[in-house]
Design a protein around this motif. Structure first.
Motif, PDB file in Angstrom:
ATOM      1  N   LYS A  64       0.749  -1.234  -0.063  1.00  0.00           N
ATOM      2  CA  LYS A  64       0.077   0.132  -0.048  1.00  0.00           C
ATOM      3  C   LYS A  64       0.916   1.106  -0.001  1.00  0.00           C
ATOM      4  CE  LYS A  64      -2.136  -0.942   3.769  1.00  0.00           C
ATOM      5  NZ  LYS A  64      -1.370  -2.255   4.323  1.00  0.00           N
ATOM      6  N   SER A  65       2.014   1.352   0.984  1.00  0.00           N
ATOM      7  CA  SER A  65       2.791   2.502   1.067  1.00  0.00           C
ATOM      8  C   SER A  65       3.694   2.555  -0.311  1.00  0.00           C
ATOM      9  CB  SER A  65       3.646   2.428   2.500  1.00  0.00           C
ATOM     10  OG  SER A  65       2.780   2.621   3.483  1.00  0.00           O
ATOM     11  N   THR A  66       4.029   1.590  -0.713  1.00  0.00           N
ATOM     12  CA  THR A  66       4.921   1.806  -2.045  1.00  0.00           C
ATOM     13  C   THR A  66       4.000   2.249  -3.023  1.00  0.00           C
ATOM     14  OG1 THR A  66       6.222  -0.255  -1.128  1.00  0.00           O
ATOM     15  CG2 THR A  66       6.060   0.309  -3.788  1.00  0.00           C
ATOM     16  N   PRO A 118       1.776  11.373   5.096  1.00  0.00           N
ATOM     17  CA  PRO A 118       2.746  10.067   5.336  1.00  0.00           C
ATOM     18  C   PRO A 118       2.158   9.171   6.630  1.00  0.00           C
ATOM     19  CG  PRO A 118       3.878  12.178   5.995  1.00  0.00           C
ATOM     20  CD  PRO A 118       2.447  12.488   5.540  1.00  0.00           C
ATOM     21  N   GLN A 119       2.542   8.143   6.430  1.00  0.00           N
ATOM     22  CA  GLN A 119       2.332   7.103   7.575  1.00  0.00           C
ATOM     23  C   GLN A 119       2.404   7.437   8.846  1.00  0.00           C
ATOM     24  OE1 GLN A 119       2.773   3.018   6.144  1.00  0.00           O
ATOM     25  NE2 GLN A 119       2.090   2.189   8.028  1.00  0.00           N
ATOM     26  N   SER A 120       3.518   8.090   9.110  1.00  0.00           N
ATOM     27  CA  SER A 120       4.043   8.729  10.596  1.00  0.00           C
ATOM     28  C   SER A 120       4.047  10.240  10.477  1.00  0.00           C
ATOM     29  CB  SER A 120       5.376   7.953  10.880  1.00  0.00           C
ATOM     30  OG  SER A 120       6.133   8.946  11.134  1.00  0.00           O
ATOM     31  N   ALA A 199      -3.508   9.670   1.461  1.00  0.00           N
ATOM     32  CA  ALA A 199      -3.328   9.786   2.804  1.00  0.00           C
ATOM     33  C   ALA A 199      -3.126   8.263   3.280  1.00  0.00           C
ATOM     34  CB  ALA A 199      -4.767   9.979   3.428  1.00  0.00           C
ATOM     35  N   ASP A 200      -1.838   7.981   3.813  1.00  0.00           N
ATOM     36  CA  ASP A 200      -1.374   6.772   4.143  1.00  0.00           C
ATOM     37  C   ASP A 200      -1.507   6.288   5.515  1.00  0.00           C
ATOM     38  OD1 ASP A 200      -0.048   4.327   3.979  1.00  0.00           O
ATOM     39  OD2 ASP A 200       1.975   5.017   3.649  1.00  0.00           O
ATOM     40  N   GLU A 201      -2.498   5.667   5.790  1.00  0.00           N
ATOM     41  CA  GLU A 201      -2.834   5.323   7.174  1.00  0.00           C
ATOM     42  C   GLU A 201      -2.899   6.406   8.107  1.00  0.00           C
ATOM     43  OE1 GLU A 201      -2.488   1.541   8.606  1.00  0.00           O
ATOM     44  OE2 GLU A 201      -1.264   0.625   6.860  1.00  0.00           O
ATOM     45  N   PRO A 202      -3.849   7.649   7.736  1.00  0.00           N
ATOM     46  CA  PRO A 202      -3.652   9.087   8.385  1.00  0.00           C
ATOM     47  C   PRO A 202      -4.212   8.712   9.751  1.00  0.00           C
ATOM     48  CG  PRO A 202      -5.566   8.725   6.917  1.00  0.00           C
ATOM     49  CD  PRO A 202      -4.961   7.479   6.853  1.00  0.00           C
TER      50      PRO A 202
HETATM   51 MG    MG Z   1       2.273   1.236   4.928  1.00  0.00          MG
END
Ligand code: MG
Ligand code: ADP
Length: 304
Positions: A64-66, A118-120, A199-202
């Protein structure tokens, strides 16, 4: 009653134009050491239209993030990327092949055409500069006065659910709660009014009430501004509640995609069925909460 109605999924927009604002076509990403067959992303295609949220759902490591990082080209130089990614800006400017854009043009696309959460949050906020300064740096390219930047920040922070602007404006990231920091990161991502928001796991790190509020606002902003969002989540319940369409990823492949109602009520792929059976825990809890309405939240509650 269709299951989507039970899940409270808002109806899809009927006036969705045919041209997508984001078009990913046959994307494959290979990191060093990965064999064909174990690529991070394997031949994924998807379209995103104005006014729409598409959720990408899958377990950790499914790519997913990629996938989203490919869209803004934030992958390590060693990654091999194949395929085509096209985006359309708010003013109608088309970028048919993001992967081939020179760095200078890419910098214009980032933030302005494609916003990224980003995720973090820790990597997204520079710890040594104030929130005010982060907005000034983000909007530096827009040729706006300090006053205009402040006004734009107020608007973006409001959309992200920040009510006490003065408290946030002069603060440094470590002075904010996780929830408030995440709202600031979202505000920074939308302050240039991008046509596509990634939105990556926001909301993964947030408690369920704050998570529901942040996602409801995200949805509201996408609808109101006629932008579009790719919402990455490992939680099918979140996807079902806040997205219009779902793409299910497994081992780098998009194994199923469709309208939320169809995927939830009639999953085709065994993995989707498995997700539905097992992965609804947190999402199901969310479905029991009342969805907060803009302006309806007490910022002094769980969010500090
Ligand atoms: Mg990810
Ligand atoms: N920078 C990287 N270098 C090498 N492998 C990576 C890198 N980032 C991710 N991967 C690998 O690619 C696959 C997909 O990862 P990722 O896109 O982060 O998945 P997800 O976001 O769904 O958890 C995983 O096998 C992961 O280990």
């Amino acid at each position: 009653m269709p299951e989507s109605a039970v899940l409270g999924t808002p109806p899809s927009l009927v006036d969705t134009p045919t041209e997508p604002v984001l078009s990913v076509s046959h994307l494959s990403v290979t990191y060093p050491g990965q064999e064909s067959g174990s690529r991070a992303v394997e031949d994924v295609s998807l379209d995103l239209h104005r006014g729409e949220i598409v959720a990408v759902v899958g377990e950790s490591g499914s790519g997913k993030s990629t996938l989203v990082r490919s869209v803004i080209r934030l992958l390590p130089a060693s990654a091999d990327i194949r395929g085509t990614i096209g985006v359309v800006g708010r003013d109608g400017t088309r970028y048919d092949d993001l992967l081939a854009l020179p760095d200078r043009t890419l910098r214009q696309v980032r933030g302005k055409v494609v916003g990224f959460v980003p995720q973090s949050t820790s990597g997204a906020l520079n710890p040594v500069i104030s929130i005010r300064r982060q907005f000034e740096l983000t909007l530096r390219s827009e040729r706006m006065s300090r006053k205009e930047i402040r006004e734009r920040a107020i608007e973006a922070l409001f959309d992200a659910g920040v009510r006490d602007f003065d408290l946030v404006w002069q603060a440094y990231p470590h002075e904010l709660s996780g929830g408030l920091a995440q709202r600031v990161v979202i505000a920074l991502a939308i302050c240039k009014r991008p046509s596509v928001l990634l939105a990556d796991e926001p909301t993964t790190a947030l408690d369920p009430i704050v998570q529901a509020d942040v996602l409801a606002r995200l949805r509201h902003t996408v609808m109101e501004t006629r932008s579009a969002a790719l919402l990455i989540t490992h939680d099918l319940g979140v996807a079902a509640r806040y997205a219009d369409r779902i793409v299910v990823m497994l081992h780098g492949r998009a194994v199923e995609s469709g309208a939320v109602g169809d995927v939830v009520s009639d999953p085709r792929h065994p993995y989707t069925r498995e997700l539905l059976a097992s992965g609804m825990g947190r999402g199901a809890a969310l479905l029991g909460t009342t969805e907060p309405v803009a302006g309806d939240t007490d910022e002094k509650g769980a969010d500090r």
